[in-house]
Write a protein that holds these residues in place. Structure first.
Motif, PDB file in Angstrom:
ATOM      1  N   PHE A  11       0.813  -1.204   0.000  1.00 11.82           N
ATOM      2  CA  PHE A  11       0.000   0.000   0.000  1.00 11.82           C
ATOM      3  C   PHE A  11       0.851   1.260   0.000  1.00 11.82           C
ATOM      4  N   ALA A  16      -3.813   2.998   0.634  1.00 12.84           N
ATOM      5  CA  ALA A  16      -4.237   2.647   1.995  1.00 12.84           C
ATOM      6  C   ALA A  16      -5.494   3.428   2.374  1.00 12.84           C
ATOM      7  N   VAL A  20      -9.182   1.820   3.300  1.00 10.42           N
ATOM      8  CA  VAL A  20      -9.905   2.145   4.530  1.00 10.42           C
ATOM      9  C   VAL A  20     -11.312   2.634   4.197  1.00 10.42           C
ATOM     10  N   LEU A  78      -7.403   6.212   8.397  1.00  9.42           N
ATOM     11  CA  LEU A  78      -6.086   5.596   8.313  1.00  9.42           C
ATOM     12  C   LEU A  78      -5.193   6.140   9.417  1.00  9.42           C
ATOM     13  N   HIS A  81       0.384   2.641   7.708  1.00  8.94           N
ATOM     14  CA  HIS A  81       0.418   1.497   6.796  1.00  8.94           C
ATOM     15  C   HIS A  81       1.866   1.132   6.510  1.00  8.94           C
ATOM     16  N   ILE A  86      -2.272  -2.394   7.478  1.00 10.34           N
ATOM     17  CA  ILE A  86      -2.880  -1.082   7.683  1.00 10.34           C
ATOM     18  C   ILE A  86      -3.382  -1.019   9.117  1.00 10.34           C
TER      19      ILE A  86
END
Length: 156
Positions: A11, A16, A20, A78, A81, A86
């Motif tokens: 990612f 990422a 999410v 987020l 990551h 993550i």
């Protein structure tokens, strides 16, 4: 045929964030079987004090969850990551069948297989009783609108 759930690891910050948001959107459908398809067939979960393995157990768990947690609305953000992992922080609001509202806060650690399916999910969650006037999440049930503030903006 191999199932894939883009974006795929490794990612970047952008992929990422997309992963999410895709998870948030799926959970806000409150469709246990749709959500379970984002996990490997043998995915392992720790959710509070429950330990689950596989899509069937995940779907059964989510069915129970959303039968108890009414008018559920979720925001994920987020946190970090790296490669195929993550870390996410989240908050969701819901009420029980007596009308008591809660805001549940938590953190999740996710690990994905090469096809973008989640193989491991570890969640720690705390529930805070709130009044209806203290709620932040008022959009119609379903996907959070793009212009709705996220956790950082809301001070959560």
């Amino acid at each position: 045929m191999t199932e894939q759930r883009p974006p795929l690891p490794p990612f970047t910050p952008e992929t990422a964030r997309r992963k999410v948001r895709a998870a948030e959107d799926a959970w806000n459908t409150r469709d246990p079987h749709r959500v379970a398809l984002a996990y490997t067939p043998d995915s392992r979960w720790r959710n509070r004090t429950e330990f689950l393995t596989g899509r069937e157990q995940i779907a059964d768990f989510l069915t129970r969850k959303w039968h108890r947690e009414l008018d559920y609305r979720l925001v994920k953000e987020l946190w970090a990551h790296d490669g195929d992992r993550i870390a996410v922080r989240f908050a969701y609001e819901w009420h029980d069948d007596s009308g008591q509202w809660y805001r549940s806060y938590g953190n999740e650690n996710w690990e994905f297989d090469r096809d973008g399916l989640m193989a491991h999910r570890h969640a720690a969650i705390n529930d805070l009783p709130i009044t209806a006037a203290e709620r932040f999440f008022h959009w119609p049930l379903g996907r959070r609108p793009d212009d709705h503030p996220g956790l950082t903006t809301l001070g959560l």
